[in-house]
Design a protein around this motif. Structure first.
Motif, mmCIF file in Angstrom:
data_model
loop_
_atom_site.group_PDB
_atom_site.id
_atom_site.type_symbol
_atom_site.label_atom_id
_atom_site.label_comp_id
_atom_site.label_asym_id
_atom_site.label_seq_id
_atom_site.Cartn_x
_atom_site.Cartn_y
_atom_site.Cartn_z
ATOM 1 N N ASP A 43 10.040 -6.635 2.636
ATOM 2 C CA ASP A 43 10.315 -6.309 1.250
ATOM 3 C C ASP A 43 9.017 -5.872 0.602
ATOM 4 O O ASP A 43 7.955 -6.431 0.876
ATOM 5 N N GLN A 44 9.110 -4.871 -0.263
ATOM 6 C CA GLN A 44 7.941 -4.416 -1.006
ATOM 7 C C GLN A 44 8.310 -4.395 -2.474
ATOM 8 O O GLN A 44 9.343 -3.865 -2.867
ATOM 9 N N HIS A 45 7.463 -4.982 -3.295
ATOM 10 C CA HIS A 45 7.726 -5.084 -4.721
ATOM 11 C C HIS A 45 6.999 -3.970 -5.458
ATOM 12 O O HIS A 45 5.786 -3.998 -5.616
ATOM 13 N N ASN A 46 7.751 -2.971 -5.917
ATOM 14 C CA ASN A 46 7.158 -1.833 -6.604
ATOM 15 C C ASN A 46 6.959 -2.074 -8.086
ATOM 16 O O ASN A 46 6.353 -1.265 -8.766
ATOM 17 N N LYS A 47 7.481 -3.190 -8.609
ATOM 18 C CA LYS A 47 7.379 -3.414 -10.043
ATOM 19 C C LYS A 47 5.946 -3.732 -10.480
ATOM 20 O O LYS A 47 5.646 -3.632 -11.650
ATOM 21 N N TRP A 48 5.063 -4.090 -9.556
ATOM 22 C CA TRP A 48 3.660 -4.356 -9.901
ATOM 23 C C TRP A 48 2.783 -3.136 -9.648
ATOM 24 O O TRP A 48 1.566 -3.212 -9.714
ATOM 25 N N HIS A 56 3.489 -6.729 -0.140
ATOM 26 C CA HIS A 56 4.398 -6.466 0.968
ATOM 27 C C HIS A 56 4.672 -7.808 1.632
ATOM 28 O O HIS A 56 3.748 -8.544 1.962
#
Length: 69
Positions: A43-48, A56
């Motif tokens: 999973d990769q968090h693009n909101k930051w 990641h």
């Protein structure tokens, strides 16, 4: 107001899923893995991204352990 509009939307888009939810007829599925490190979820968090951070995450669902962050 939001709840009414959301329920109306779901009744229009997915009426069968709404019926199953009301009558509690969801089918449970069993997750199967041969063992540790057989399956790894990413999973990769693009909101930051606006802060220049792109965390990641790697997770082993069999043991529930976080492999890396």
């Amino acid at each position: 107001f939001k709840r009414k509009s959301l329920s109306k939307f779901l009744k229009d888009v997915e009426p069968e899923a709404v019926k199953q939810r009301l009558f509690k007829k969801f089918k449970r599925k069993r997750f199967w893995s041969a063992g540790v490190m057989d399956v790894v979820c990413f999973d990769q968090h693009n909101k930051w991204k606006r802060f220049g951070l792109l965390p990641h995450l790697g997770l082993d669902p069999y043991s529930g352990q976080i492999l890396w962050l």
